[in-house]
Scaffold this motif. Sequence first.
Motif, PDB file in Angstrom:
ATOM      1  N   ASN A  32      21.542  30.933  46.859  1.00 48.60           N
ATOM      2  CA  ASN A  32      20.660  30.363  45.840  1.00 48.60           C
ATOM      3  C   ASN A  32      21.145  30.638  44.429  1.00 48.60           C
ATOM      4  N   SER A  33      22.153  31.485  44.325  1.00 51.73           N
ATOM      5  CA  SER A  33      22.721  31.755  43.004  1.00 51.73           C
ATOM      6  C   SER A  33      24.155  31.265  42.954  1.00 51.73           C
ATOM      7  N   LYS A  37      29.523  34.959  47.173  1.00 49.39           N
ATOM      8  CA  LYS A  37      30.787  35.355  47.827  1.00 49.39           C
ATOM      9  C   LYS A  37      31.074  34.527  49.069  1.00 49.39           C
ATOM     10  N   ASP A  38      30.035  34.177  49.815  1.00 51.53           N
ATOM     11  CA  ASP A  38      30.236  33.443  51.059  1.00 51.53           C
ATOM     12  C   ASP A  38      30.678  32.001  50.832  1.00 51.53           C
ATOM     13  N   CYS A  39      30.699  31.584  49.595  1.00 51.46           N
ATOM     14  CA  CYS A  39      31.072  30.195  49.295  1.00 51.46           C
ATOM     15  C   CYS A  39      32.452  30.099  48.646  1.00 51.46           C
ATOM     16  N   MET A  69      26.843  22.450  49.900  1.00 52.79           N
ATOM     17  CA  MET A  69      26.445  22.801  48.537  1.00 52.79           C
ATOM     18  C   MET A  69      27.652  23.107  47.669  1.00 52.79           C
ATOM     19  N   LYS A  70      27.675  22.493  46.484  1.00 49.71           N
ATOM     20  CA  LYS A  70      28.622  22.936  45.464  1.00 49.71           C
ATOM     21  C   LYS A  70      27.958  24.140  44.805  1.00 49.71           C
ATOM     22  N   ASN A  71      28.345  25.302  45.245  1.00 49.91           N
ATOM     23  CA  ASN A  71      27.658  26.524  44.791  1.00 49.91           C
ATOM     24  C   ASN A  71      27.988  26.847  43.336  1.00 49.91           C
ATOM     25  N   LEU A  72      29.201  26.508  42.951  1.00 51.63           N
ATOM     26  CA  LEU A  72      29.600  26.738  41.554  1.00 51.63           C
ATOM     27  C   LEU A  72      30.467  25.575  41.095  1.00 51.63           C
TER      28      LEU A  72
END
Length: 159
Positions: A32-33, A37-39, A69-72
């Motif tokens: 959610n942030s 690390k897992d991404c 998801m594009k996490n960042l």
Amino acid sequence: MKIFVLVSLFAVGYCHICLLSPPQRGTMTGINSPGAKDCILTTAPCGGRQPTRDATFYGRGENITVTFMKNLDHYNKTSPGKFVISLSEREGTTPKVLATVPDGGEPSLHIYTVKVRAPMEPPNTMHYLQVTYEPNNAQAPKTFYQCADVGFEPRNGSE
Ligand SMILES: *[C@@H]1O[C@H](CO)[C@@H](O)[C@H](O)[C@H]1NC(C)=O
Ligand SMILES: *[C@@H]1O[C@H](CO)[C@@H](O)[C@H](O)[C@H]1NC(C)=O
């Protein structure tokens, strides 16, 4: 009038991707942030994660909704990158590309939903569905990887 300023909290522009459905191998913590690390897995073909027993099964030829998801975000405006969804047999055949999604500059934490079609593969052959993110950004690794273990089986009425 308010002016919104986008501040990057990350000195190094590592983009991140997580595969939500089918669920990626290994953990999926803190997604959610931005910057989880897992991404941020950069080892081909599956981010260094080993096959799991918890495969997701689909009917042969069935429509599969892939959610990632594009996490960042680290969008390259002049030359946008892309996401590629592909399917491989677990025992090393050439991956088959199922869909390509352009990076449209969506913000961090954006969730993409893409429909692909399950192949008419023989049942009981384990596959992995791979999603890669190639941001085409000089400040980031070339490719980010996630894989989900999947299988295909005949379903009633589909044979
Ligand atoms: C799969 O999707 C296609 C295109 O959206 C649709 O025409 C087809 O009926 C769907 N098949 C199934 C089995 O839902
Ligand atoms: C965007 O892509 C172009 C063409 O590949 C490249 O020359 C440029 O360095 C990239 N921009 C960034 C910020 O990486």
